[in-house]
Design an enzyme around this catalytic site. Sequence first.
Site, PDB file in Angstrom:
ATOM      1  N   LYS A 195    -107.254 -12.799  80.750  1.00 37.33           N
ATOM      2  CA  LYS A 195    -106.460 -14.018  80.649  1.00 37.33           C
ATOM      3  C   LYS A 195    -107.383 -15.198  80.353  1.00 37.33           C
ATOM      4  CE  LYS A 195    -102.871 -16.485  83.295  1.00 37.33           C
ATOM      5  NZ  LYS A 195    -102.072 -16.456  84.543  1.00 37.33           N
TER       6      LYS A 195
ATOM      7  N   SER B 237     -97.184 -16.380  83.887  1.00 34.52           N
ATOM      8  CA  SER B 237     -97.978 -16.984  82.841  1.00 34.52           C
ATOM      9  C   SER B 237     -98.984 -16.028  82.175  1.00 34.52           C
ATOM     10  CB  SER B 237     -98.740 -18.182  83.403  1.00 34.52           C
ATOM     11  OG  SER B 237     -99.637 -17.772  84.414  1.00 34.52           O
TER      12      SER B 237
ATOM     13  N   SER C 151     -97.326 -14.708  88.417  1.00 36.32           N
ATOM     14  CA  SER C 151     -97.792 -14.629  87.030  1.00 36.32           C
ATOM     15  C   SER C 151     -98.445 -13.325  86.594  1.00 36.32           C
ATOM     16  CB  SER C 151     -98.751 -15.773  86.739  1.00 36.32           C
ATOM     17  OG  SER C 151     -98.009 -16.925  86.460  1.00 36.32           O
TER      18      SER C 151
END
Length: 477
Positions: free
Chosen positions: A76, A151, A175
């Site tokens: 990420k 996310s 997330s």
Amino acid sequence: MGALEIRRRIAAKEISCRELVEEALQKIAATDPGPDGIQAFRHVSAETALARADALDRLPKGDDALPLHGLPIALKDNLCTKGIPTTCGSRILENYIPPYDAHVVECLERAGAVVIGKTNMDEFAMGSSTENSAYEKTKNPRDPARVPGGSSGGSAAAVAAGYVELALGSDTGGSIRQPAAFCGVVGLKPTYGLVSRWGLVAFASSLDQIGPLASDVTGAAMLLDAIAPHDARDATCIPRERPLYTRALGEKPTALRVGLVDAGAREASPTADAVDRAAQALESRGHRIRKIALPHLQYGIPAYYLIAPSEASSNLARFDGVRYGHRTASPADMLDLYMRSRGEHPGGFGPEVKRRILLGTFALSRGYYDAYYLKAQKIRALIRADYEHAFQEVDVILTPTTPEPPFRFGERSSNPLAMYLSDYFTVGANLAGLPAISVPAGSGPLPTGLQITAPSLAETRLLQAARLIEEIGAGAA
Ligand code: GLN
């Protein structure tokens, strides 16, 4: 194939790390870029990945010292990577290249993994669909008309698209688990303090945890083993020996006591069926099902959306145009430098990040602190007590991961409250600091996830239960 099988083939030299990395890069080049691509990646580090693969290929045959030997992995874009851009999905960090690696990135290096690239995300991890990214629009590989969740949407999509078996995400209110559920992969949020946050760009420091996304439960355990070593650079990292999670997966849990939450109004949600089917399957195999109550969970969303923005408003103060990222062109004075660097478009923060900073600053301000922030902290304590109480009677708790299956682009983005409700089932584990995992479930055309929550530091039990559900295909009709 799964990470374990790939690892075996690498160790046996049936395939080389270079072949594996080349294959991943080809797949990414063919289907990821461009507006019609999946767009899971923000940045692909092809050259460094290939060089690393070659170096790993030169190691002696069957070297068991490297548990993730040669495995391509996606990160990420809020995890600091030395020499590789780290944008957090924000324009404000568009040109930021960290001078150091996050603790988890160092761990991956030591474990022999190959970082393939950085994945798209909601700006500063604020969102549930990855639509808040200031950059590309990541598609759900299972249905490109729908969002991948967020996310960590890019990481979940990278696994679901088959680019990698393993990826890292971060989870502040869901997330990792919510995008895992939306994309039909496994996602685990560890106990708060299990994995060092050193080098993770902070969103809400009392809630953030880094964790694995993987194509199966075994892969998630392999990745957790690699990133869990204690690290003193994060003062909240628990100084305690970690078990070997992959080894624990070999043992089957005997007669688990499984708690089902009486979810009230939410019980009718389209994802509740999968929980019922899983419960039946578990019961028929000798596990015990009990109804439990988490009476304060219904206040989880309001509490989370006060605490997380409050911490964010403070954490994000560092992006002021002085030391990091975007700086406005010709400021009149210091205050103007701050205001325009943060606020201007393009270059500054996007609308959701601004909303959170405003919300958080308000909740912390004099005269409102007691009514909002403090009250939210009291609810947080009550939610934590609810779980403690429930775990006196059950070993794990089973819920849907999300109230609904993946939604279409634009369906929620104009209504922040509707978007926030995606996190109904996930914020509890963050507020209470507990480990929770999402495993694929559901029989419909769209993926859904089953969430298992366990007591603090009971990742072993959590993974065993997840493996059980994966094995019996519980949740699938
Ligand atoms: N969707 C939640 C939010 O927008 C959770 C995000 C996260 O876990 N990083 O804050």
